[in-house]
Design an enzyme around this catalytic site. Sequence first.
Site, PDB file in Angstrom:
ATOM      1  N   TYR A 151      21.226  90.141 -50.464  1.00 28.13           N
ATOM      2  CA  TYR A 151      19.813  90.276 -50.092  1.00 28.13           C
ATOM      3  C   TYR A 151      19.642  90.994 -48.756  1.00 28.13           C
ATOM      4  CZ  TYR A 151      17.455  87.462 -53.648  1.00 28.13           C
ATOM      5  OH  TYR A 151      16.900  87.008 -54.810  1.00 28.13           O
ATOM      6  N   LYS A 201      32.032  84.477 -58.229  1.00 31.07           N
ATOM      7  CA  LYS A 201      32.725  85.282 -59.233  1.00 31.07           C
ATOM      8  C   LYS A 201      34.046  85.727 -58.614  1.00 31.07           C
ATOM      9  CE  LYS A 201      31.563  87.329 -62.683  1.00 31.07           C
ATOM     10  NZ  LYS A 201      32.023  87.126 -64.095  1.00 31.07           N
ATOM     11  N   ASP A 234      28.808  83.091 -64.250  1.00 28.10           N
ATOM     12  CA  ASP A 234      28.378  83.267 -65.644  1.00 28.10           C
ATOM     13  C   ASP A 234      28.631  81.991 -66.443  1.00 28.10           C
ATOM     14  OD1 ASP A 234      31.113  83.713 -65.303  1.00 28.10           O
ATOM     15  OD2 ASP A 234      31.252  85.247 -66.860  1.00 28.10           O
ATOM     16  N   ASP A 258      19.617  82.428 -56.691  1.00 30.25           N
ATOM     17  CA  ASP A 258      18.299  82.846 -57.172  1.00 30.25           C
ATOM     18  C   ASP A 258      18.245  82.724 -58.690  1.00 30.25           C
ATOM     19  OD1 ASP A 258      15.715  84.081 -57.115  1.00 30.25           O
ATOM     20  OD2 ASP A 258      16.666  85.967 -57.713  1.00 30.25           O
ATOM     21  N   ASP A 262      16.503  79.453 -61.227  1.00 29.15           N
ATOM     22  CA  ASP A 262      15.464  79.667 -62.249  1.00 29.15           C
ATOM     23  C   ASP A 262      15.888  79.025 -63.561  1.00 29.15           C
ATOM     24  OD1 ASP A 262      13.704  81.087 -60.654  1.00 29.15           O
ATOM     25  OD2 ASP A 262      13.400  82.671 -62.150  1.00 29.15           O
TER      26      ASP A 262
HETATM   27  C1  IPM Z   1      12.785  83.097 -55.020  1.00 30.59           C
HETATM   28  C2  IPM Z   1      12.138  84.412 -55.363  1.00 30.59           C
HETATM   29  C3  IPM Z   1      12.381  85.385 -54.224  1.00 30.59           C
HETATM   30  C4  IPM Z   1      13.857  85.641 -54.157  1.00 30.59           C
HETATM   31  C5  IPM Z   1      11.592  86.694 -54.321  1.00 30.59           C
HETATM   32  C6  IPM Z   1      10.115  86.446 -54.454  1.00 30.59           C
HETATM   33  C7  IPM Z   1      11.892  87.595 -53.163  1.00 30.59           C
HETATM   34  O1  IPM Z   1      12.589  84.878 -56.592  1.00 30.59           O
HETATM   35  O2  IPM Z   1      12.428  82.505 -53.995  1.00 30.59           O
HETATM   36  O3  IPM Z   1      13.633  82.653 -55.793  1.00 30.59           O
HETATM   37  O4  IPM Z   1      14.407  86.489 -54.891  1.00 30.59           O
HETATM   38  O5  IPM Z   1      14.516  85.000 -53.335  1.00 30.59           O
HETATM   39 MG    MG Z   2      13.869  83.531 -57.613  1.00 32.81          MG
END
Ligand code: IPM
Ligand code: MG
Length: 377
Positions: A151, A201, A234, A258, A262
């Site tokens: 990042y 990884k 993975d 990240d 999710d």
């Molecule tokens: C998160 C989001 C952010 C990230 C974006 C909005 C920059 O997806 O907080 O997970 O990738 O960190």
């Molecule tokens: Mg995110």
Amino acid sequence: MERERETQVSNTNNILMLPGDGIGPEVMGEVKRVIDWMNDKMDTGFAVEEDLVGGACYDAHGCAVTDETVAKAQAADAVLLGAVGGPRWDAVARQHRPEAGLLRLRKDLDLFANLRPALVFDALIDASTLKPEIVRGLDIMIVRELTAGVYFGQPRGIETRDGVRYGFDNQIYSEPEIQRVARVAFDLAKKRGNKVTSVEKSNVMESGIFWREVVTKLHADEFADVELGHMYADNCSMQLVRWPAQFDVIVTDNLFGDILSDCAAMLTGSLGMLPSASLGARDPETGKIPAMYEPVHGSAPDIAGQNKANPLATVLSYSMMLRYSFDMTDAADKLDQAVQNVLAHGLRTADIMSDGMTLVTTSGMGDAVIKELEAMG
Ligand code: IPM
Ligand code: MG
């Protein structure tokens, strides 16, 4: 964590509230009511200041967060953020996009440890796309490194070399960057299931080999009593949907964190229920730990301004703030319980609605949480 053993010195606790874009202001409005209620009934003594971030800030000032706001965030005891972004700002240059405001706050406050719990509420078990027996009782904590890795790694760019265009980023971690986030994960595991899974990884990346080596050494030196496992990223994504109950605390880098968070969020059935905390290092002089709390969900521009959004992820983010920044365990427990009770009574916003339940609005959900807090005395 260490901070829980310390008591707050000042009488006023300063919160900087950054509602942001889309549904951010609506969900934050409900949290504001909870904060006011607690100030009134539980003497929490919070002073709240509001400011702009994301697209809202871009519209007013031409950037996603101002220097003044960053300074206020640094001075506050904790920051509570709603959500940023929306199609309205798609054409804006990358350095001014709403997301840039979030990234700058993370970086400037050095919030290196991002705690993302994935908790399945019993009342919402049917909201998951997975079978109930797979997700029942699920309680995973993902600790994502938040201020380094790909990042922020340099060099990065898009350039032409010998007539061919290239796009590149740099995945880079220093030993202290890995150690400090792993330490947070081990400390948390001790208070939970005593198990850490470190994810990288190392089969293809040098930075992955290094990550595994540093975590292994730290474990041997300081946390040998915690169970430690290693997993490729993975495989981890596959294991999360196959048998999520095997995990307690997962520690991983910025990008894998990240993606995996999710995935873990979806196991619970609703992104609208998930809070997060981003923590920095304790200032040796003031004893303060920089912290920002935000829901995991985004700004949901499609339902913004319609009183439909689920405010519970932001309410629960405030509960994490009570717990981690202010050591107000009773207030946090009470708020968590109020949320559980509201769900047990069958109240649902649209995102978690199911047959036989009662559909409520954003403010309706806020009303219900406050009613529940009142009832609990
Ligand atoms: C998160 C989001 C952010 C990230 C974006 C909005 C920059 O997806 O907080 O997970 O990738 O960190
Ligand atoms: Mg995110």
